[in-house]
Design a protein around this motif. Structure first.
Motif, PDB file in Angstrom:
ATOM      1  N   SER A   8       0.792  -1.233   0.000  1.00 22.00           N
ATOM      2  CA  SER A   8       0.000   0.000   0.000  1.00 22.00           C
ATOM      3  C   SER A   8       0.825   1.284   0.000  1.00 22.00           C
ATOM      4  N   ASN A   9       2.123   1.191  -0.237  1.00 25.08           N
ATOM      5  CA  ASN A   9       2.934   2.400  -0.131  1.00 25.08           C
ATOM      6  C   ASN A   9       3.679   2.702  -1.428  1.00 25.08           C
ATOM      7  N   TYR A  10       4.782   2.013  -1.646  1.00 23.74           N
ATOM      8  CA  TYR A  10       5.594   2.235  -2.826  1.00 23.74           C
ATOM      9  C   TYR A  10       5.865   0.935  -3.555  1.00 23.74           C
ATOM     10  N   ALA A  11       6.174   1.052  -4.853  1.00 23.40           N
ATOM     11  CA  ALA A  11       6.698  -0.069  -5.626  1.00 23.40           C
ATOM     12  C   ALA A  11       7.920   0.421  -6.375  1.00 23.40           C
ATOM     13  N   ILE A  12       8.901  -0.469  -6.534  1.00 23.11           N
ATOM     14  CA  ILE A  12      10.110  -0.129  -7.265  1.00 23.11           C
ATOM     15  C   ILE A  12      10.143  -0.946  -8.551  1.00 23.11           C
ATOM     16  N   TYR A  13      10.338  -0.260  -9.677  1.00 20.54           N
ATOM     17  CA  TYR A  13      10.404  -0.898 -10.991  1.00 20.54           C
ATOM     18  C   TYR A  13      11.771  -0.669 -11.621  1.00 20.54           C
ATOM     19  N   THR A  14      12.292  -1.703 -12.269  1.00 22.58           N
ATOM     20  CA  THR A  14      13.553  -1.599 -13.001  1.00 22.58           C
ATOM     21  C   THR A  14      13.270  -1.071 -14.399  1.00 22.58           C
ATOM     22  N   LYS A  15      14.026  -0.072 -14.832  1.00 17.45           N
ATOM     23  CA  LYS A  15      13.842   0.487 -16.166  1.00 17.45           C
ATOM     24  C   LYS A  15      14.401  -0.470 -17.227  1.00 17.45           C
ATOM     25  N   VAL A  16      13.594  -0.749 -18.233  1.00 14.95           N
ATOM     26  CA  VAL A  16      13.959  -1.733 -19.249  1.00 14.95           C
ATOM     27  C   VAL A  16      15.058  -1.215 -20.169  1.00 14.95           C
ATOM     28  N   HIS A  17      14.870  -0.024 -20.732  1.00 17.92           N
ATOM     29  CA  HIS A  17      15.848   0.480 -21.706  1.00 17.92           C
ATOM     30  C   HIS A  17      17.194   0.762 -21.062  1.00 17.92           C
ATOM     31  N   ALA A  18      17.176   1.142 -19.782  1.00 14.61           N
ATOM     32  CA  ALA A  18      18.434   1.391 -19.076  1.00 14.61           C
ATOM     33  C   ALA A  18      19.290   0.135 -19.017  1.00 14.61           C
ATOM     34  N   GLU A  19      18.644  -1.032 -19.042  1.00 15.21           N
ATOM     35  CA  GLU A  19      19.350  -2.310 -18.986  1.00 15.21           C
ATOM     36  C   GLU A  19      19.154  -3.128 -20.266  1.00 15.21           C
ATOM     37  N   TRP A  20      18.855  -2.434 -21.367  1.00 15.86           N
ATOM     38  CA  TRP A  20      18.604  -3.146 -22.615  1.00 15.86           C
ATOM     39  C   TRP A  20      19.847  -3.867 -23.138  1.00 15.86           C
ATOM     40  N   ASN A  21      21.012  -3.378 -22.805  1.00 16.60           N
ATOM     41  CA  ASN A  21      22.243  -4.060 -23.218  1.00 16.60           C
ATOM     42  C   ASN A  21      22.257  -5.478 -22.663  1.00 16.60           C
ATOM     43  N   PHE A  22      21.877  -5.628 -21.380  1.00 19.59           N
ATOM     44  CA  PHE A  22      21.776  -6.968 -20.792  1.00 19.59           C
ATOM     45  C   PHE A  22      20.716  -7.790 -21.492  1.00 19.59           C
ATOM     46  N   VAL A  23      19.534  -7.198 -21.707  1.00 19.88           N
ATOM     47  CA  VAL A  23      18.421  -7.939 -22.304  1.00 19.88           C
ATOM     48  C   VAL A  23      18.793  -8.453 -23.695  1.00 19.88           C
TER      49      VAL A  23
END
Length: 353
Positions: free
Chosen positions: A314-329
């Motif tokens: 009910s407070n916060y959620a943390i999301y990883t940015k996809v394009h910031a790590e697109w090199n890994f993907v």
């Protein structure tokens, strides 16, 4: 860089790195919907014609513990190529399990899924830096304890000191290509539009509601054990406790929330204080932003927390940015599609009934 102001909040976010994933249940190893695991909180069902439906999938993980107990947990993922799914690293079962098998389900309603909609995962690549944020957080906590200031009162900490940039990503290879009525998600390349207050859409198969019933903590002789086991949830000071009841519908849902601020270089904090957001079962699921009528995938569900430390999302959620790590993907996709079957990283399969 602006930081999340509440140190206790940030510490809890790191400590609860897998909050959005379901804990394994003691049930059969067949691919079935977990009994405590599905739908977005405060969300609406995703329509079959919705572009979000066409790139979002459920991930079911069957496990066998070292002591022989069978269990299952649920995550969510996004299609990033014709045979790969992007999800959270903490959705990938580790060495703590004797055996594990991952399956991707191409259905919006897990209550009605068919065998033909279930595809086995044949390979996995986890981000090589996964867990770095958790490690930094543990180091921060230890330093504060040693200084005699465990709550960090008056101490200025960076986002990374508080566990930001945990690189919670993994790419899964499917045993076959995605169905014809599914498609690869459009990935956002301009992440500068993820500004404070920006409206974003979350999707997943996680919990639809968490009810709280207040209880007297004095009734629990070993309060810490009761909290750790999930029997109850308590505030940081452990003076107020609740029995938490989780509700689900086992269907793909979506909801809108707003961006609070960047969290480190590769993550974003989202506001879930309005009764809407991701919860258990939504781990690895997508966050979209609409640009000129097109939904763009920009984030992957990592972790979150409830108000005052209560595990109710009910407070916060943390999301990883996809394009910031697109090199890994992109490298993971290439690796999974160039490695021979014998060499591909795999989870050991459990026989599905």
């Amino acid at each position: 860089m602006k930081t999340i102001k509440s140190l206790k909040l940030a510490l809890s976010l790191g400590a609860l790195a897998t909050i959005a994933a379901c804990t394994p249940n003691k049930q059969s190893a067949s691919v079935t919907a977990s009994g405590n695991s599905s739908g977005i909180i405060g969300g609406v069902a995703v329509d079959q014609n919705d572009i979000i439906r066409k790139s979002t999938v459920s991930i079911v993980v069957n496990v066998l513990t070292q002591d022989g107990q069978q269990g299952q947990f649920l995550c969510t993922g996004s299609i990033v190529s014709e045979n790969t799914i992007l999800t959270a690293a903490h959705c990938v079962p580790g060495a703590e399990y004797k055996k594990a098998a991952m399956y991707v389900v191409f259905a919006t309603d897990l209550n009605k899924m068919q065998k033909s909609q279930i595809v086995a995962v044949s390979g996995v690549v986890v981000h090589p830096q996964y867990g770095e944020g958790d490690k930094r957080l543990r180091e921060t906590i230890e330093k504060l304890k040693k200084s005699g200031n465990p709550n960090g009162d008056g101490v200025e900490l960076t986002d990374r000191d508080q566990g930001a940039d945990n690189y919670d990503l993994a790419v899964l290879k499917l045993a076959s290509k995605i169905p014809a009525d599914y498609q690869i998600a459009n990935v956002l390349t301009d992440e500068t539009i993820l500004k404070n207050g920006a409206n974003v859409t979350l999707a997943g198969y996680g919990l639809t509601n968490v009810k709280k019933e207040q209880v007297d903590p004095a009734k629990y002789p070993d309060l810490d054990a009761a909290i750790a086991s999930g029997q109850i949830g308590c505030t940081y000071d452990k003076k107020t406790c609740y029995i938490l009841t989780q509700e689900n519908e086992n269907i793909l849902k979506k909801t809108d929330v707003s961006v609070i601020q960047p969290y480190g270089e590769t993550e974003v904090a989202l506001d879930q204080s309005q009764g809407k957001g991701a919860c258990h079962g939504d781990s690895g699921g997508p966050a979209f932003i609409n640009v000129n009528g097109t939904e763009y995938l920009w984030g992957v569900t990592s972790r979150g927390t409830g108000k005052d430390g209560i595990d109710d999302c009910s407070n916060y959620a943390i999301y990883t940015k996809v394009h910031a790590e697109w090199n890994f993907v992109s490298k993971a996709i290439k690796q999974l599609n160039t490695t021979t079957k014998e060499e591909a990283p795999q989870t050991e399969a459990l026989a599905a009934n």
